[in-house]
Design a protein around this motif. Structure first.
Motif, PDB file in Angstrom:
ATOM      1  N   THR A  83    -176.889  52.904  91.483  1.00 53.73           N
ATOM      2  CA  THR A  83    -177.505  51.777  92.189  1.00 53.73           C
ATOM      3  C   THR A  83    -176.514  51.060  93.099  1.00 53.73           C
ATOM      4  OG1 THR A  83    -177.029  50.367  90.285  1.00 53.73           O
ATOM      5  CG2 THR A  83    -179.220  51.389  90.389  1.00 53.73           C
ATOM      6  N   SER A  84    -175.242  51.101  92.771  1.00 56.90           N
ATOM      7  CA  SER A  84    -174.215  50.454  93.586  1.00 56.90           C
ATOM      8  C   SER A  84    -172.997  51.373  93.649  1.00 56.90           C
ATOM      9  CB  SER A  84    -173.836  49.102  92.976  1.00 56.90           C
ATOM     10  OG  SER A  84    -172.726  48.562  93.650  1.00 56.90           O
ATOM     11  N   ILE A  85    -172.553  51.680  94.864  1.00 55.72           N
ATOM     12  CA  ILE A  85    -171.380  52.532  95.065  1.00 55.72           C
ATOM     13  C   ILE A  85    -170.475  51.819  96.058  1.00 55.72           C
ATOM     14  CG2 ILE A  85    -170.528  54.810  95.704  1.00 55.72           C
ATOM     15  CD1 ILE A  85    -173.699  55.539  95.452  1.00 55.72           C
ATOM     16  N   VAL A  86    -169.282  51.461  95.628  1.00 54.00           N
ATOM     17  CA  VAL A  86    -168.351  50.725  96.476  1.00 54.00           C
ATOM     18  C   VAL A  86    -167.026  51.470  96.514  1.00 54.00           C
ATOM     19  CG1 VAL A  86    -167.124  48.538  96.793  1.00 54.00           C
ATOM     20  CG2 VAL A  86    -169.434  48.533  95.864  1.00 54.00           C
ATOM     21  N   PHE A  87    -166.471  51.609  97.715  1.00 54.20           N
ATOM     22  CA  PHE A  87    -165.145  52.187  97.897  1.00 54.20           C
ATOM     23  C   PHE A  87    -164.202  51.054  98.276  1.00 54.20           C
ATOM     24  CE2 PHE A  87    -168.105  55.623  98.813  1.00 54.20           C
ATOM     25  CZ  PHE A  87    -167.617  56.612  97.977  1.00 54.20           C
ATOM     26  N   GLU A  88    -163.131  50.871  97.495  1.00 51.81           N
ATOM     27  CA  GLU A  88    -162.230  49.739  97.699  1.00 51.81           C
ATOM     28  C   GLU A  88    -160.803  50.180  97.973  1.00 51.81           C
ATOM     29  OE1 GLU A  88    -162.354  47.111  94.381  1.00 51.81           O
ATOM     30  OE2 GLU A  88    -164.393  46.454  94.802  1.00 51.81           O
ATOM     31  N   LYS A  89    -160.060  49.240  98.548  1.00 52.11           N
ATOM     32  CA  LYS A  89    -158.618  49.334  98.774  1.00 52.11           C
ATOM     33  C   LYS A  89    -158.211  50.508  99.649  1.00 52.11           C
ATOM     34  CE  LYS A  89    -157.105  46.777  94.772  1.00 52.11           C
ATOM     35  NZ  LYS A  89    -156.171  46.709  93.680  1.00 52.11           N
ATOM     36  N   LEU A  90    -158.998  50.789 100.668  1.00 51.55           N
ATOM     37  CA  LEU A  90    -158.574  51.793 101.639  1.00 51.55           C
ATOM     38  C   LEU A  90    -157.383  51.241 102.404  1.00 51.55           C
ATOM     39  CD1 LEU A  90    -161.991  52.918 103.056  1.00 51.55           C
ATOM     40  CD2 LEU A  90    -160.371  54.379 101.898  1.00 51.55           C
TER      41      LEU A  90
END
Length: 154
Positions: A103-110
């Motif tokens: 339901t929620s997909i987040v990509f962080e700290k690129l």
């Protein structure tokens, strides 16, 4: 003929060094998995270079998304996207979670360079949260170290 043989030897050496570097770099990709105490969120921390040689090892590190929590956060800690293949791998990872009910997909700290690379092909990332920036109040929280090392000098 000596110069010609030397040129061939140098070219073969460069090709061999490039192949060895690529082979070694594929084994440096790592993933750590953590689940929230409530069991409703999963966090994957990726470290290593994302490029054409590390895509398959990266994808094989992730477990079956059907048995995972539906709130997914992928954190790119000490990770760098180097080419188109790395970006496509992130897109494929997003689709893999999405197609299995996340339901929620987040990509962080690129990293900044990875973000700039992804901005060049932003039409690929439409609807994907790939640059989550967390705002922190440095003055209110003494545990956070400010990265602004500027002092006013008179």
């Amino acid at each position: 003929t000596l110069i010609f043989d030397l040129a061939i030897a140098v070219a073969v050496g460069i090709v061999c060094a490039a192949l060895v570097f690529t082979w070694d770099s594929t084994s440096l990709i790592k993933m750590e998995r953590a689940v929230s105490p409530e069991g409703d969120k999963v966090f994957y921390t990726i470290s290593g270079a994302l490029f054409f040689g590390s895509v398959k090892p990266l994808m094989s590190l992730f477990p079956d998304p059907r048995s995972e929590p539906k709130d997914v956060t992928v954190i790119f800690e000490n990770s760098e996207i180097h080419d188109w293949s790395g970006m496509v791998a992130i897109k494929a990872l997003h689709e893999r979670f999405e197609n299995n009910g996340a339901t929620s997909i987040v990509f962080e700290k690129l990293s900044v360079s990875s973000h700039k690379l992804m901005m060049k092909s932003k039409q690929l990332w439409e609807g994907i949260n790939y640059y989550h920036e967390e705002k922190m109040d440095v003055a209110a929280d003494p545990e956070i170290t400010s990265h602004m090392h500027v002092e006013s000098r008179r």
